[in-house]
Design an enzyme around this catalytic site. Structure first.
Site, PDB file in Angstrom:
ATOM      1  N   VAL A  46       0.962   4.159  -2.750  1.00 33.16           N
ATOM      2  CA  VAL A  46       0.409   5.490  -2.491  1.00 33.16           C
ATOM      3  C   VAL A  46       1.455   6.558  -2.808  1.00 33.16           C
ATOM      4  CG1 VAL A  46      -0.443   7.025  -0.698  1.00 33.16           C
ATOM      5  CG2 VAL A  46      -1.264   4.695  -0.804  1.00 33.16           C
ATOM      6  N   CYS A  52       0.834  -1.206   0.000  1.00 32.23           N
ATOM      7  CA  CYS A  52       0.000   0.000   0.000  1.00 32.23           C
ATOM      8  C   CYS A  52       0.860   1.244   0.000  1.00 32.23           C
ATOM      9  CB  CYS A  52      -0.865   0.055   1.243  1.00 32.23           C
ATOM     10  SG  CYS A  52      -1.901  -1.342   1.444  1.00 32.23           S
TER      11      CYS A  52
END
Lengths: 415, 490
Positions: B139, B135
């Site tokens: 991001v 993640c």
């Protein structure tokens, strides 16, 4: 090739195959077992899935399971709705812990603002635990974050009537707090709360009712204990209940600090020690001169080394996964060498060079040592092996060691 | 509650009349507000039955010989996964991490990747490194391909050009917010084939298989079947000898790599394969489809070979593709499974069963329990999957059942349904233990993750012999629970 000895307290090297974990892991480790509270993870589904397991036990955990759209446009609306729903599903909860994750930290969600809003609306305390996984060197950072977030919950209260203590930094692995409570209760000392092995949200607010804090894991909770001392004049005492001499010394210290009669304390120690020796005497010659390699988290290194010394082991080496300099200073007198953050290859190299008779390591790494054919004891222990603290714990520890060392499987390996 | 069980087509008798009477729930149980039960209407996710995408990619990578997954993210993304592997397999799992700290969050993961790759290549000398994103790196927007190119350039400068032949690299983009471990495996299968497979123009007779989340025992059972068929088979992501290998003692070479696993050359030759089979449509299907699009290798996406029908389908397809008949030995095994089903039909027939699992497992198990005459009531498909839901509907239409399918829901909703309408048996993974204890219904463990039973990973549930063992496990659970005092079995 000689073993590379690393100093402690450094960030781990990328690609070094570290056993260290993230700040969120540390925060969950400390706060996970607090009852009467909603635990809500604001992050993708994985963080919620893994975080539900704390010290080998499944805990109640809510999550927002963010999806791509919420990462782009912000997930605060979902979080607001999720918090309201969580309170509706757990009406008896007195407050909530709101965990931030890497994703939350990176997209910059204003959790504190939302917490204030929901606090006003629901009339419950909401503790924001600011623990994005990348925000520290290891899980130790998460322990510190967790205790700091608990600090504002504590309120001034009048002192209890009976001599009362809090156990701070005691994580009640395999029911360790039970044995400590038993010993203290025999001295007439009440235990108010076990932070955070066995505690409720409302008990944390009333921590200042106690007369004394007993500090168990110094590296995780010392800051918290000294802050309580500053704010509420609640003194703390560093104790350890691992190993016979440590338990005796700790009980004496507690007795002195609370003004208990020394005859009572000495009587208890004598009685329990006699019983313990009777149970373990026949096994002691099995341990004489056996060489141990210890690879553990941090705070247990020193106490464990002392305990192994008492049993006649020689600690040929110790490695901490995320030790502080204090942990290392405590462990240094017991071990041949001392290092920090060993990688998988370093652990294997240490095994092949030192050829220890026994390896004590954590639940993840035990299988590596087992696969290479070394008698291995995992520590922190599983529940069925019972607590290792106090006098009964010492007996349990000896029996666990006997089971590992005498297992015929280690002799059968060559064909 | 909904009466989802259709009238059984036997004259005059409905299932409800045959059943043992339901016991009321424990008095402590407070039902939740009904509007918060369906997961689709909730913002909060409680007890998800799926985990993050990197996990699937790491699972796939650990099935490759001398391969190390390199997780481009914070340390927890590795440690949690290592812990899960240790619990499920009781084996060491070497997974490296890029150790993201604050500086990586601010400046990106470029430095971490370059240093991490260099460290890994120098210290572990792996044959393959799979760079698995998380993640956080997604991001931030790390450009992994360019970082990797830079890392290789720097290493070439430092160690000379031969270092580039040492290790192969695969990049798998796996942000957890875009899917689950099933999708992670799926993507890994595609990316591995994309990065490694070549078409040399000399077609071979080899059949390739992408197994999905099958356990070591299952893979061995599949190999046994293909050996009996006499086809030359390659299982990609073969964890059977990497995550379940013997106690070896001190190895000659350190660091220790388990023997076995799919070789890199097998991936390279996949472009020449005669056919590729995905044994789990959701975990690995994309890899098979990519290979058929790119290298024109015929791809067969089949349901997981659990139970009679699904195994028949697999063996028939393999037989058709390879031109080899199904041998007598396999027919014998099939006969034994049918015999076991006939032997135990009195225990299994018309028992209600609730199922929880990954899409491929749930779909295959539904067919198997229908074959046993059991009635599926509530089926939780952990990861949302239209293909699994379709497959389940197809099976249930065939057998005239109307189960409630919770597609991509969480365990909370499933458990609520089970509390209101107790089944006779639960099929699910280890995270279903609590509900099983709460409503006092036996749990038969299967799928991923099973960590509270010894030997699950070695006992197959696929193929005919696996089906027989799975059947035995289900029947024994029923015997233990529903007929505990029956002396005729003792």
């Amino acid at each position: 090739m000689p073993l590379r000895i690393k100093p402690c307290g450094l960030a781990s090297e990328p690609g070094g195959m570290t056993q260290r974990s993230c700040v969120y892991f540390g925060a969950r480790y400390v706060l996970g077992p607090i009852r009467e509270a909603v635990h809500l993870v604001h992050g993708p589904v994985g963080c919620g899935y893994y975080g539900a397991m704390v010290r080998g036990e499944a805990k109640d955990l809510f999550g927002t399971a963010l999806t791509a759209g919420e990462i782009i446009f912000g997930g605060l609306d979902k979080l607001r709705k999720a918090l309201r729903e969580a309170f509706a599903l757990r009406p008896s909860a007195r407050g909530a812990f709101l965990y931030a994750t890497c994703t939350t930290g990176l997209i910059g969600e204003d959790l504190a603002g939302l917490a204030r809003e929901i606090e006003r609306e629901s009339r419950r305390r909401i503790v924001v635990v600011d623990c994005p996984g990348f925000s520290g060197k290891s899980q130790a950072g998460g322990h510190a974050v967790a205790y700091r977030s608990l600090l504002n919950l504590v309120r001034p209260f009048s002192k209890a009537e009976h001599p009362t203590v809090n156990l701070i930094g005691e994580y009640n692995v395999a029911g360790e707090a039970r044995e400590i409570k038993r010993l203290l209760e025999k001295l007439g000392v009440k235990v108010h709360t076990v932070l955070t092995g066995d505690t409720r949200f409302s008990e944390i607010e009333r921590l200042s009712r106690a007369h004394l804090n007993l500090l168990f894991c110094g590296s995780t909770a010392r800051e918290f204990a000294s802050a309580l001392k500053e704010r509420f004049g609640l003194p703390y005492l560093k104790v350890s209940f691992y190993g016979l001499s440590a338990v005796g010394a700790s009980l004496r210290k507690v007795g002195e600090a609370l003004g208990l009669s020394s005859a009572k304390v000495e009587g208890l120690i004598r009685e329990e020690e006699t019983r313990t020796f009777r149970e373990i005497r026949s096994w002691l010659k099995l341990f004489e001169g056996k060489r141990v390699l210890v690879v553990l988290g941090a705070g247990r290194l020193g106490p464990l080394g002392r305990m192994l010394r008492e049993l006649g082991f020689e600690v040929i080496g110790a490695a901490s996964v995320f030790g502080s300099s204090e942990d290392h200073r405590e462990a240094a007198p017991f071990s041949g060498f001392l290092t920090d953050d060993p990688g998988d290859d370093e652990f294997e190299r240490a095994l092949s060079m030192l050829k220890p008779d026994l390896v004590i390591t954590n639940a993840r790494e035990q299988w590596r040592a087992v696969k290479l054919g070394f008698p291995t004891l995992s520590f922190p222990q599983e529940r069925r092996r019972g607590p290792y603290t106090g006098y009964q714990g010492f007996v349990n520890f000896v029996y666990s060691l006997v089971r590992v060392l005498r297992a015929p499987v280690w002799r059968l390996k060559a064909l | 509650m909904i009466n989802h069980v259709s009238e059984i087509p036997i004259e005059g008798i409905t299932y409800k009349q045959l059943r043992i009477e339901k016991k009321p729930l424990t008095p402590e149980y407070v039902p939740p507000p009904p509007e918060l039960v369906p997961a689709a209407k909730r913002a909060v996710c409680i007890d998800p039955s799926r985990t993050c995408m990197p996990f699937g990619a790491m699972w796939a990578t650990l099935g490759v010989h001398r391969a190390i997954p390199f997780v481009q993210g914070a340390q927890g993304c590795t440690t949690y996964v290592r812990y899960t592997f240790s619990r499920v397999f009781r084996e060491p799992a070497s997974i490296a991490t890029a150790s993201f700290h604050e500086d990586a969050a601010v400046f990106g993961g470029r430095k971490n990747l370059i240093r991490g790759v260099r460290n890994l290549v120098c210290r572990y000398k792996p044959e393959l490194i799979a760079i698995v994103t998380t993640c956080s790196s997604e991001v931030i927007g790390d450009d992994i391909q360019s970082f990797l190119a830079e890392a290789l350039d720097l290493m070439e400068e430092e160690f000379g050009p031969e270092v580039l032949d040492l290790t192969k690299f695969v990049v798998v983009n796996t942000p957890s917010f875009a899917g689950s471990h099933v999708e992670g495996y799926n993507r890994a299968a595609r990316e591995f084939l994309k990065a490694l497979s070549r078409k040399s123009g000399q077609p071979s007779e080899d059949l390739y298989f992408i197994p999905g989340f099958l356990m070591p025992g299952d893979l061995r059972e599949l190999k046994h079947l293909f050996e009996l068929m006499g086809v030359s088979s390659h299982i990609l992501f073969d964890i059977s000898d990497t995550l379940d290998c013997p106690l070896v003692g001190m190895p000659n070479r350190i660091p220790y790599y388990p023997p076995g696993g799919t070789r890199v050359e097998e991936f390279v030759r996949a472009g020449d394969a005669k056919a590729i089979f995905a044994l789990s449509p959701d975990a690995g299907g994309a890899g098979a489809k990519w290979l058929s699009r790119r290298h024109k290798v015929p791809a067969f996406v089949l349901p997981m070979p659990i139970g009679v029908g699904n195994t028949d389908e697999l063996l028939k397809t393999v037989s058709e593709v390879s031109g080899r008949p199904i041998p007598e030995a396999i027919r014998w095994e099939r006969g034994i499974l049918l015999d076991a089903m006939a032997d135990t039909l009195h225990y299994t027939m018309m028992k209600q069963v609730a199922i929880c699992g990954d899409p491929d497992f749930a779909a295959a198990a539904t067919r198997f329990v229908c074959e046993l005459g059991m009635i599926p009531t509530y089926i939780l498909v952990g990861t949302k999957s239209s293909s699994a839901a379709e497959e389940i509907w197809k099976v249930c239409e065939e057998y005239n059942y109307k189960p409630v399918i919770m597609n991509g829901s969480d365990q909370f909703e499933w458990e609520y349904a089970l509390k209101n309408d107790k089944p006779d048996v639960i099929l699910g993974h280890s995270r279903c233990v609590n509900i099983s204890k709460e409503i006092k219904v036996p749990l038969v463990r299967f799928g991923f993750p099973v960590y509270d039973r010894i030997g699950y990973q070695r006992e197959p549930i696929v193929g005919y012999r696996g089906g027989e063992r799975f059947l035995a496990r289900i029947v024994n659970a029923i015997l233990d629970h529903h007929y505990p005092d029956d002396r005729t079995h003792q």
